[in-house]
Design a protein around this motif. Structure first.
Motif, PDB file in Angstrom:
ATOM      1  N   CYS A  87       0.842  -1.209   0.000  1.00  0.00           N
ATOM      2  CA  CYS A  87       0.000   0.000   0.000  1.00  0.00           C
ATOM      3  C   CYS A  87       0.868   1.247   0.000  1.00  0.00           C
ATOM      4  O   CYS A  87       1.773   1.375   0.822  1.00  0.00           O
ATOM      5  CB  CYS A  87      -0.891   0.028   1.246  1.00  0.00           C
ATOM      6  N   HIS A  88       0.545   2.153  -0.897  1.00  0.00           N
ATOM      7  CA  HIS A  88       1.241   3.431  -0.940  1.00  0.00           C
ATOM      8  C   HIS A  88       0.272   4.605  -0.808  1.00  0.00           C
ATOM      9  O   HIS A  88       0.603   5.734  -1.165  1.00  0.00           O
ATOM     10  CB  HIS A  88       2.080   3.547  -2.221  1.00  0.00           C
ATOM     11  N   ASP A  89      -0.922   4.326  -0.306  1.00  0.00           N
ATOM     12  CA  ASP A  89      -1.899   5.376  -0.024  1.00  0.00           C
ATOM     13  C   ASP A  89      -2.778   4.914   1.133  1.00  0.00           C
ATOM     14  O   ASP A  89      -2.873   3.725   1.426  1.00  0.00           O
ATOM     15  CB  ASP A  89      -2.741   5.694  -1.269  1.00  0.00           C
ATOM     16  N   THR A  90      -3.426   5.856   1.789  1.00  0.00           N
ATOM     17  CA  THR A  90      -4.213   5.533   2.985  1.00  0.00           C
ATOM     18  C   THR A  90      -5.475   4.741   2.673  1.00  0.00           C
ATOM     19  O   THR A  90      -5.876   3.893   3.469  1.00  0.00           O
ATOM     20  CB  THR A  90      -4.574   6.804   3.774  1.00  0.00           C
ATOM     21  N   TYR A  91      -6.090   4.997   1.543  1.00  0.00           N
ATOM     22  CA  TYR A  91      -7.298   4.246   1.209  1.00  0.00           C
ATOM     23  C   TYR A  91      -6.983   2.752   1.058  1.00  0.00           C
ATOM     24  O   TYR A  91      -7.691   1.902   1.597  1.00  0.00           O
ATOM     25  CB  TYR A  91      -7.963   4.781  -0.068  1.00  0.00           C
ATOM     26  N   SER A  92      -5.927   2.433   0.328  1.00  0.00           N
ATOM     27  CA  SER A  92      -5.539   1.033   0.153  1.00  0.00           C
ATOM     28  C   SER A  92      -5.172   0.401   1.492  1.00  0.00           C
ATOM     29  O   SER A  92      -5.485  -0.767   1.745  1.00  0.00           O
ATOM     30  CB  SER A  92      -4.354   0.918  -0.811  1.00  0.00           C
ATOM     31  N   MET A 107       5.484  -1.517   2.204  1.00  0.00           N
ATOM     32  CA  MET A 107       5.673  -0.240   1.506  1.00  0.00           C
ATOM     33  C   MET A 107       7.078  -0.170   0.943  1.00  0.00           C
ATOM     34  O   MET A 107       7.974  -0.881   1.405  1.00  0.00           O
ATOM     35  CB  MET A 107       5.453   0.932   2.466  1.00  0.00           C
ATOM     36  N   ILE A 112       7.760   6.057  -1.734  1.00  0.00           N
ATOM     37  CA  ILE A 112       7.075   7.125  -1.002  1.00  0.00           C
ATOM     38  C   ILE A 112       7.979   7.672   0.096  1.00  0.00           C
ATOM     39  O   ILE A 112       8.946   7.023   0.500  1.00  0.00           O
ATOM     40  CB  ILE A 112       5.734   6.657  -0.377  1.00  0.00           C
ATOM     41  N   PRO A 116       4.203  10.400   4.281  1.00  0.00           N
ATOM     42  CA  PRO A 116       3.081   9.605   3.775  1.00  0.00           C
ATOM     43  C   PRO A 116       3.084   8.193   4.359  1.00  0.00           C
ATOM     44  O   PRO A 116       2.023   7.644   4.672  1.00  0.00           O
ATOM     45  CB  PRO A 116       3.304   9.565   2.253  1.00  0.00           C
ATOM     46  N   ASN A 119       1.435   8.193   7.741  1.00  0.00           N
ATOM     47  CA  ASN A 119      -0.030   8.276   7.623  1.00  0.00           C
ATOM     48  C   ASN A 119      -0.629   6.937   7.226  1.00  0.00           C
ATOM     49  O   ASN A 119      -1.676   6.530   7.745  1.00  0.00           O
ATOM     50  CB  ASN A 119      -0.432   9.350   6.605  1.00  0.00           C
ATOM     51  N   ILE A 120       0.030   6.241   6.321  1.00  0.00           N
ATOM     52  CA  ILE A 120      -0.442   4.935   5.857  1.00  0.00           C
ATOM     53  C   ILE A 120      -0.427   3.926   7.002  1.00  0.00           C
ATOM     54  O   ILE A 120      -1.396   3.196   7.218  1.00  0.00           O
ATOM     55  CB  ILE A 120       0.409   4.458   4.657  1.00  0.00           C
TER      56      ILE A 120
END
Length: 154
Positions: A87-92, A107, A112, A116, A119-120
């Motif tokens: 995952c490289h974004d919070t939604y994922s 990650m 990234i 970020p 946050n993830i």
């Protein structure tokens, strides 16, 4: 919650930052290495160790980082029973837990930045698996894994 964290030498700095951050958030963190940025460390064994300890209930979840996050995801996913999510974004990261009950977040330190990544990790660790329709889908994955493993001789 007890979290295992590990990396190769490419992601040492990110691992150290994430480890400190998770401690700040109140998590118990176990460091599986690597121990410095200078020694070349192969990520598969680090990923196997974290995944095995999750299976043995020594850890609740894991966070693994390497250059891209791909290698540690593949390695951890080879351990039966483990679901590792890159995952490289919070939604994922949220969906990795809520939809897939992923025990390990991966990650890439070369993909990234540290902020970020923090946050993830936060979103991933704060997310819970609700079961429901997702439980049925996760069970299908686990059943297929068991089916494949029946005929495997190593």
């Amino acid at each position: 919650m007890k979290i295992g964290i590990g990396s190769d030498h490419n992601a040492y700095e990110m691992k150290e930052n994430l480890k400190d951050y998770m401690v700040e958030l109140g998590y118990e963190v176990v460091d599986y290495g690597c121990q410095d940025a200078c020694s070349e460390v192969d990520y598969p064994q680090v990923a196997f160790d974290v995944a095995n300890d999750i299976n043995e209930n020594k850890l609740d979840r894991g966070v693994l980082v390497c250059g891209t996050g791909i290698g540690v995801a593949i390695a951890a996913g080879k351990v039966p029973g483990i679901r590792a999510a890159l995952c490289h974004d919070t939604y994922s990261a949220e969906r990795a837990q809520k939809s897939n009950n992923a025990q390990i977040l991966t990650m890439g330190a070369k993909v990234i930045g540290i902020e970020p990544a923090k946050n993830i990790v936060k979103v991933y660790l704060e997310s819970e698996f609700p079961g429901g329709n997702s439980a049925r889908k996760v069970q299908q994955i686990m059943d297929k894994e068991k089916e494949f493993l029946k005929g495997v001789s190593i």
